[in-house]
Design a protein around this motif. Structure first.
Motif, PDB file in Angstrom:
ATOM      1  N   UNK A 109       0.812  -1.220   0.000  1.00  0.00           N
ATOM      2  CA  UNK A 109       0.000   0.000   0.000  1.00  0.00           C
ATOM      3  C   UNK A 109       0.842   1.265   0.000  1.00  0.00           C
ATOM      4  N   UNK A 110       2.024   1.184   0.630  1.00  0.00           N
ATOM      5  CA  UNK A 110       2.884   2.350   0.697  1.00  0.00           C
ATOM      6  C   UNK A 110       3.416   2.798  -0.646  1.00  0.00           C
ATOM      7  N   UNK A 111       3.413   1.912  -1.637  1.00  0.00           N
ATOM      8  CA  UNK A 111       3.930   2.265  -2.966  1.00  0.00           C
ATOM      9  C   UNK A 111       3.158   3.418  -3.591  1.00  0.00           C
ATOM     10  N   UNK A 112       1.893   3.549  -3.224  1.00  0.00           N
ATOM     11  CA  UNK A 112       1.071   4.625  -3.784  1.00  0.00           C
ATOM     12  C   UNK A 112       1.451   5.986  -3.217  1.00  0.00           C
ATOM     13  N   UNK A 113       2.181   5.984  -2.097  1.00  0.00           N
ATOM     14  CA  UNK A 113       2.494   7.243  -1.424  1.00  0.00           C
ATOM     15  C   UNK A 113       3.970   7.607  -1.470  1.00  0.00           C
ATOM     16  N   UNK A 114       4.858   6.614  -1.617  1.00  0.00           N
ATOM     17  CA  UNK A 114       6.293   6.920  -1.554  1.00  0.00           C
ATOM     18  C   UNK A 114       6.949   7.071  -2.923  1.00  0.00           C
ATOM     19  N   UNK A 115       6.174   6.907  -4.001  1.00  0.00           N
ATOM     20  CA  UNK A 115       6.717   7.079  -5.345  1.00  0.00           C
ATOM     21  C   UNK A 115       7.206   5.805  -5.994  1.00  0.00           C
ATOM     22  N   UNK A 116       7.281   4.706  -5.246  1.00  0.00           N
ATOM     23  CA  UNK A 116       7.774   3.470  -5.855  1.00  0.00           C
ATOM     24  C   UNK A 116       6.752   2.833  -6.789  1.00  0.00           C
ATOM     25  N   UNK A 296      15.208  12.793  -1.471  1.00  0.00           N
ATOM     26  CA  UNK A 296      13.907  12.149  -1.688  1.00  0.00           C
ATOM     27  C   UNK A 296      12.957  13.091  -2.420  1.00  0.00           C
ATOM     28  N   UNK A 297      12.301  12.561  -3.429  1.00  0.00           N
ATOM     29  CA  UNK A 297      11.182  13.225  -4.094  1.00  0.00           C
ATOM     30  C   UNK A 297      10.312  12.111  -4.654  1.00  0.00           C
ATOM     31  N   UNK A 298       9.089  11.983  -4.164  1.00  0.00           N
ATOM     32  CA  UNK A 298       8.272  10.828  -4.557  1.00  0.00           C
ATOM     33  C   UNK A 298       7.948  10.818  -6.042  1.00  0.00           C
ATOM     34  N   UNK A 299       8.080  11.960  -6.712  1.00  0.00           N
ATOM     35  CA  UNK A 299       7.768  12.028  -8.144  1.00  0.00           C
ATOM     36  C   UNK A 299       9.016  12.063  -9.028  1.00  0.00           C
ATOM     37  N   UNK A 300      10.201  11.919  -8.415  1.00  0.00           N
ATOM     38  CA  UNK A 300      11.438  12.003  -9.195  1.00  0.00           C
ATOM     39  C   UNK A 300      11.457  10.990 -10.329  1.00  0.00           C
ATOM     40  N   UNK A 301      10.980   9.778 -10.078  1.00  0.00           N
ATOM     41  CA  UNK A 301      11.107   8.716 -11.073  1.00  0.00           C
ATOM     42  C   UNK A 301      10.059   8.794 -12.184  1.00  0.00           C
ATOM     43  N   UNK A 302       9.236   9.826 -12.154  1.00  0.00           N
ATOM     44  CA  UNK A 302       8.350  10.067 -13.299  1.00  0.00           C
ATOM     45  C   UNK A 302       9.127  10.623 -14.487  1.00  0.00           C
ATOM     46  N   UNK A 303      10.251  11.270 -14.213  1.00  0.00           N
ATOM     47  CA  UNK A 303      11.012  11.916 -15.283  1.00  0.00           C
ATOM     48  C   UNK A 303      12.528  11.802 -15.075  1.00  0.00           C
ATOM     49  N   UNK A 304      12.954  10.785 -14.370  1.00  0.00           N
ATOM     50  CA  UNK A 304      14.376  10.625 -14.067  1.00  0.00           C
ATOM     51  C   UNK A 304      15.125  10.074 -15.275  1.00  0.00           C
ATOM     52  N   UNK A 328      12.076  -4.916  -1.297  1.00  0.00           N
ATOM     53  CA  UNK A 328      13.269  -4.466  -2.021  1.00  0.00           C
ATOM     54  C   UNK A 328      13.082  -3.135  -2.727  1.00  0.00           C
ATOM     55  N   UNK A 329      11.842  -2.724  -2.978  1.00  0.00           N
ATOM     56  CA  UNK A 329      11.607  -1.458  -3.678  1.00  0.00           C
ATOM     57  C   UNK A 329      11.069  -0.378  -2.733  1.00  0.00           C
ATOM     58  N   UNK A 330      10.867  -0.710  -1.464  1.00  0.00           N
ATOM     59  CA  UNK A 330      10.259   0.232  -0.521  1.00  0.00           C
ATOM     60  C   UNK A 330      11.162   1.412  -0.209  1.00  0.00           C
ATOM     61  N   UNK A 331      10.578   2.606  -0.116  1.00  0.00           N
ATOM     62  CA  UNK A 331      11.335   3.830   0.135  1.00  0.00           C
ATOM     63  C   UNK A 331      10.825   4.498   1.406  1.00  0.00           C
TER      64      UNK A 331
END
Length: 355
Positions: A109-116, A296-304, A328-331
């Motif tokens: 569930x945390x993936x929806x909030x941490x950007x992963x 940390x930026x939860x949206x960084x990987x939208x355009x990294x 393994x992917x949790x932030x």
């Protein structure tokens, strides 16, 4: 097991120094070259002329150990982030999942909030990473020779006192050293900068490119070069004592066998307590958070960038991996400066030897 691979002949000439053969520092290694050992001794002698012989010896041992503990990670490409999980888990437990291409539900569930949740392609150059988290004693020897305080606050009752640190002349310090000499435990930290400084100190003494791993490097290694492993254990499952899972063949719940246990809900009693992941790296799903190099930026990987992402240029918080989010992917985002030393905030170093 693979250890570090590095073109030392290309790196060591930057030092332009030879070891003083009369130095009483005595270091040996089956995997570190004599030229590298000489470099370490020479740099410690030059940098710390006033240090005691014991301090010099301990510091040299720390650097040699750091090199010996490196695991080479061959570069490659993978999809970083929450790679999804089965919506209906056959084992009926989050700790025992197998990935399939049809997996379509968020694994956490945390993936929806941490950007992963932003699954994105990443390509990494080769690097090396420590198979262990940094131990309390290795951190202590580095800080002692540099005149830095012990990574432990004084206590009022059971509560740490912010800004007040255990003195090396205290009786409590002697007990602390005795315990950590007998038990190899991950160091706690108070700040991200302390972790960064330790890794860079290794680099200054060894003249090798030590640093904190990037977030992408950490995840790639935890997933054994980007495979679909939910946990960085020996088999990709997180098997706890007295835990149950549903066995499809026997059509009933069964308990995890003692021989299968590979994790715990508590902090590890000692570094390497449970088996390593397939790359030979320990403790990447063990409840101990690890600082990585990235802001940390939860949206960084939208355009990294796809190639060797380094994280945002700035931010308010730093990324911690593992910890309370052991997938393994949790932030986790955390302020880079805390009020006191926390045993569950640790780190491991990496060697940025791109090939």
């Amino acid at each position: 097991m693979n250890i570090y691979r590095l073109g030392l002949a290309c790196t060591l000439p930057l030092l332009a120094a030879c070891n003083d053969n009369n130095s009483p520092i005595n270091i040996t290694s089956e995997t570190v070259s004599q030229q590298q050992l000489d470099t370490i001794v020479t740099n410690i002698e030059k940098r710390y002329p006033e240090a005691t012989q014991e301090q010099k010896q301990n510091a040299a041992d720390v650097v040699v150990r750091a090199i010996e503990n490196l695991v080479f990670v061959e570069g490659g490409s993978f999809d970083m982030g929450d790679f999804r999980a089965p919506c209906e888990i056959p084992s009926k437990t989050d700790y025992r999942m197998d990935w399939t291409p049809e997996a379509s539900c968020l694994s956490s569930p945390g993936s929806a909030f941490d950007g992963s949740k932003h699954l994105h392609p990443v390509t990494l150059d080769s690097y090396s990473i420590s198979k262990f988290e940094t131990s309390f004693m290795d951190m202590e020897w580095m800080r002692q020779i540099n005149g830095l305080p012990v990574t432990r606050n004084k206590l009022k009752g059971y509560m740490p006192i912010p800004g007040e640190y255990l003195s090396r002349s205290d009786e409590e310090y002697k007990k602390l050293i005795k315990y950590h000499t007998e038990h190899t435990v991950a160091t706690g930290t108070k700040s991200w900068q302390e972790a960064k400084d330790y890794c860079q100190w290794l680099g200054e003494i060894s003249v090798l490119p030590f640093d904190l791993p990037t977030e992408a490097q950490w995840e790639f290694a935890a997933r054994s070069r980007g495979q679909h492993y939910y946990y960085a254990t020996n088999n990709g499952y997180r098997l706890l004592a007295n835990d149950l899972h549903y066995d499809l063949q026997r059509e009933r719940y069964v308990e995890v066998l003692e021989s299968e246990i590979n994790s715990s809900t508590e902090l590890e009693d000692y570094i390497g307590q449970f088996p390593p992941n397939p790359l030979g790296i320990y403790g990447m799903s063990n409840n101990i958070g690890e600082w990585v190099n990235d802001w940390y930026n939860k949206n960084y990987y939208l355009k990294s960038p796809e190639h060797n992402p380094q994280g945002p240029d700035s931010g308010d918080t730093r990324v911690i991996r593992d910890g309370k989010n052991t997938k393994t992917f949790g932030r986790i985002d955390k302020s880079p400066e805390q009020d006191f030393y926390f045993s569950a905030n640790s780190f491991r170093c990496a060697l940025q030897n791109h090939e």
